[in-house]
Design an enzyme around this catalytic site. Structure first.
Site, PDB file in Angstrom:
ATOM      1  N   HIS A 297       0.845  -1.206   0.000  1.00 10.29           N
ATOM      2  CA  HIS A 297       0.000   0.000   0.000  1.00 10.29           C
ATOM      3  C   HIS A 297       0.876   1.249   0.000  1.00 10.29           C
ATOM      4  O   HIS A 297       0.600   2.211  -0.722  1.00 10.29           O
ATOM      5  CB  HIS A 297      -0.889   0.044   1.247  1.00 10.29           C
ATOM      6  CG  HIS A 297      -1.888  -1.062   1.367  1.00 10.29           C
ATOM      7  ND1 HIS A 297      -2.035  -1.807   2.509  1.00 10.29           N
ATOM      8  CD2 HIS A 297      -2.797  -1.552   0.483  1.00 10.29           C
ATOM      9  CE1 HIS A 297      -3.002  -2.699   2.337  1.00 10.29           C
ATOM     10  NE2 HIS A 297      -3.476  -2.581   1.115  1.00 10.29           N
TER      11      HIS A 297
ATOM     12  N   LYS B 251     -16.031  -8.117   4.058  1.00  8.26           N
ATOM     13  CA  LYS B 251     -15.330  -9.015   4.967  1.00  8.26           C
ATOM     14  C   LYS B 251     -15.150  -8.343   6.328  1.00  8.26           C
ATOM     15  O   LYS B 251     -14.912  -7.135   6.398  1.00  8.26           O
ATOM     16  CB  LYS B 251     -13.975  -9.407   4.351  1.00  8.26           C
ATOM     17  CG  LYS B 251     -13.315  -8.272   3.604  1.00  8.26           C
ATOM     18  CD  LYS B 251     -12.215  -8.694   2.672  1.00  8.26           C
ATOM     19  CE  LYS B 251     -11.720  -7.470   1.910  1.00  8.26           C
ATOM     20  NZ  LYS B 251     -10.688  -7.672   0.973  1.00  8.26           N
TER      21      LYS B 251
ATOM     22  N   ARG C 237      -1.564  -6.197  -8.530  1.00  9.00           N
ATOM     23  CA  ARG C 237      -0.437  -7.111  -8.313  1.00  9.00           C
ATOM     24  C   ARG C 237      -0.396  -8.221  -9.358  1.00  9.00           C
ATOM     25  O   ARG C 237       0.641  -8.555  -9.882  1.00  9.00           O
ATOM     26  CB  ARG C 237      -0.548  -7.764  -6.924  1.00  9.00           C
ATOM     27  CG  ARG C 237      -0.286  -6.836  -5.772  1.00  9.00           C
ATOM     28  CD  ARG C 237      -0.764  -7.435  -4.489  1.00  9.00           C
ATOM     29  NE  ARG C 237      -2.192  -7.718  -4.561  1.00  9.00           N
ATOM     30  CZ  ARG C 237      -2.961  -8.038  -3.544  1.00  9.00           C
ATOM     31  NH1 ARG C 237      -2.447  -8.175  -2.348  1.00  9.00           N
ATOM     32  NH2 ARG C 237      -4.260  -8.249  -3.699  1.00  9.00           N
TER      33      ARG C 237
ATOM     34  N   SER D   1      -2.495  -7.969   2.844  1.00  8.24           N
ATOM     35  CA  SER D   1      -2.843  -7.812   4.264  1.00  8.24           C
ATOM     36  C   SER D   1      -3.186  -9.164   4.873  1.00  8.24           C
ATOM     37  O   SER D   1      -2.855  -9.432   6.029  1.00  8.24           O
ATOM     38  CB  SER D   1      -4.035  -6.864   4.419  1.00  8.24           C
ATOM     39  OG  SER D   1      -3.696  -5.576   4.014  1.00  8.24           O
TER      40      SER D   1
HETATM   41  O1  PNS Z   1      -8.774  -3.262  -0.016  1.00  8.09           O
HETATM   42  P1  PNS Z   1      -9.989  -3.844  -0.681  1.00  8.09           P
HETATM   43  O2  PNS Z   1     -10.787  -4.683   0.293  1.00  8.09           O
HETATM   44  O3  PNS Z   1      -9.653  -4.583  -1.932  1.00  8.09           O
HETATM   45  O4  PNS Z   1     -10.915  -2.593  -1.100  1.00  8.09           O
HETATM   46  C1  PNS Z   1     -12.136  -2.785  -1.770  1.00  8.09           C
HETATM   47  C2  PNS Z   1     -12.911  -1.463  -1.898  1.00  8.09           C
HETATM   48  C3  PNS Z   1     -13.120  -0.811  -0.552  1.00  8.09           C
HETATM   49  C4  PNS Z   1     -12.157  -0.522  -2.782  1.00  8.09           C
HETATM   50  C5  PNS Z   1     -14.293  -1.814  -2.569  1.00  8.09           C
HETATM   51  O5  PNS Z   1     -14.916  -2.821  -1.836  1.00  8.09           O
HETATM   52  C6  PNS Z   1     -15.229  -0.612  -2.659  1.00  8.09           C
HETATM   53  O6  PNS Z   1     -15.052   0.261  -3.465  1.00  8.09           O
HETATM   54  N1  PNS Z   1     -16.264  -0.584  -1.776  1.00  8.09           N
HETATM   55  C7  PNS Z   1     -17.207   0.516  -1.661  1.00  8.09           C
HETATM   56  C8  PNS Z   1     -18.620   0.106  -2.084  1.00  8.09           C
HETATM   57  C9  PNS Z   1     -18.804   0.320  -3.571  1.00  8.09           C
HETATM   58  O7  PNS Z   1     -18.670   1.411  -4.089  1.00  8.09           O
HETATM   59  N2  PNS Z   1     -19.128  -0.778  -4.278  1.00  8.09           N
HETATM   60  C10 PNS Z   1     -19.276  -0.799  -5.722  1.00  8.09           C
HETATM   61  C11 PNS Z   1     -17.909  -1.032  -6.389  1.00  8.09           C
HETATM   62  S1  PNS Z   1     -18.117  -1.205  -8.105  1.00  8.09           S
END
Ligand code: PNS
Length: 160
Positions: A17, A41, A90, A128
């Site tokens: 990150h 999650k 990645r 993570s």
């Molecule tokens: O670190 P992560 O868990 O891969 O992050 C995922 C994240 C937070 C970027 C994704 O789950 C997200 O954007 N969530 C917000 C809800 C949302 O907008 N959902 C529609 C995405 S198309």
């Protein structure tokens, strides 16, 4: 003002990150690292713990701020007047999920661009989830997470 959002669970922050933060913050006036408060999650670190770790880790970078959000990312981004969402990639497995999210986010708000940054090779294996597993079983986490937050992450994982 060119504002970008780097969203994620950050459960916890890793050097992968940090690599994306350091390389993308130079492209914008402000980079907001946005911790999701209600992820699908269940996180190990609370929102406040994740924010505190991030704040410590980015304290020396003047144009990076840390915030949290819930609900739709594009709505949060537009509230912050952000022009872009930054994501790290990645592997091909990341690409599939990220392509779907980027296209959906574009449909929801065509004014916000998703900018993908390839991870630095040395962090391409880092996640993570793996950090949590290694820490839980007492493995060495140095070089996996920023030095400044290593003791905090170690302590939390030891007691989890
Ligand atoms: O670190 P992560 O868990 O891969 O992050 C995922 C994240 C937070 C970027 C994704 O789950 C997200 O954007 N969530 C917000 C809800 C949302 O907008 N959902 C529609 C995405 S198309």
């Amino acid at each position: 003002m060119r504002v970008a959002i780097y969203p994620g669970s950050f459960d916890p922050i890793t050097n992968g990150h940090m690599d994306i933060i350091k390389r993308s913050c130079v492209l914008f006036d402000i980079l907001i690292v946005a911790v999701i408060s209600n992820p699908n999650k269940i996180p190990l670190f609370s929102v406040n713990e994740r924010i505190e770790l991030l704040q410590k880790a980015v304290a020396e970078i003047p144009n990076v701020t840390v915030d949290n959000f819930e609900g739709l990312l594009v709505e949060y981004a537009s509230k912050k007047n952000a022009m872009a969402i930054v994501k790290g990639l990645r592997a091909i497995s990341d690409f599939e999920v990220e392509l779907q999210m980027a296209l959906m986010n574009r449909k929801l708000n065509p004014n916000i661009e998703t900018l993908f940054m390839m991870t630095s090779y040395k962090y391409s294996f880092l996640s993570s989830s793996l950090v949590k597993e290694i820490g839980k079983f007492g493995g060495c986490m140095s070089q996996l997470v920023p030095d400044i937050v290593l003791p905090d992450i170690k302590a939390k994982l030891k007691n989890s």
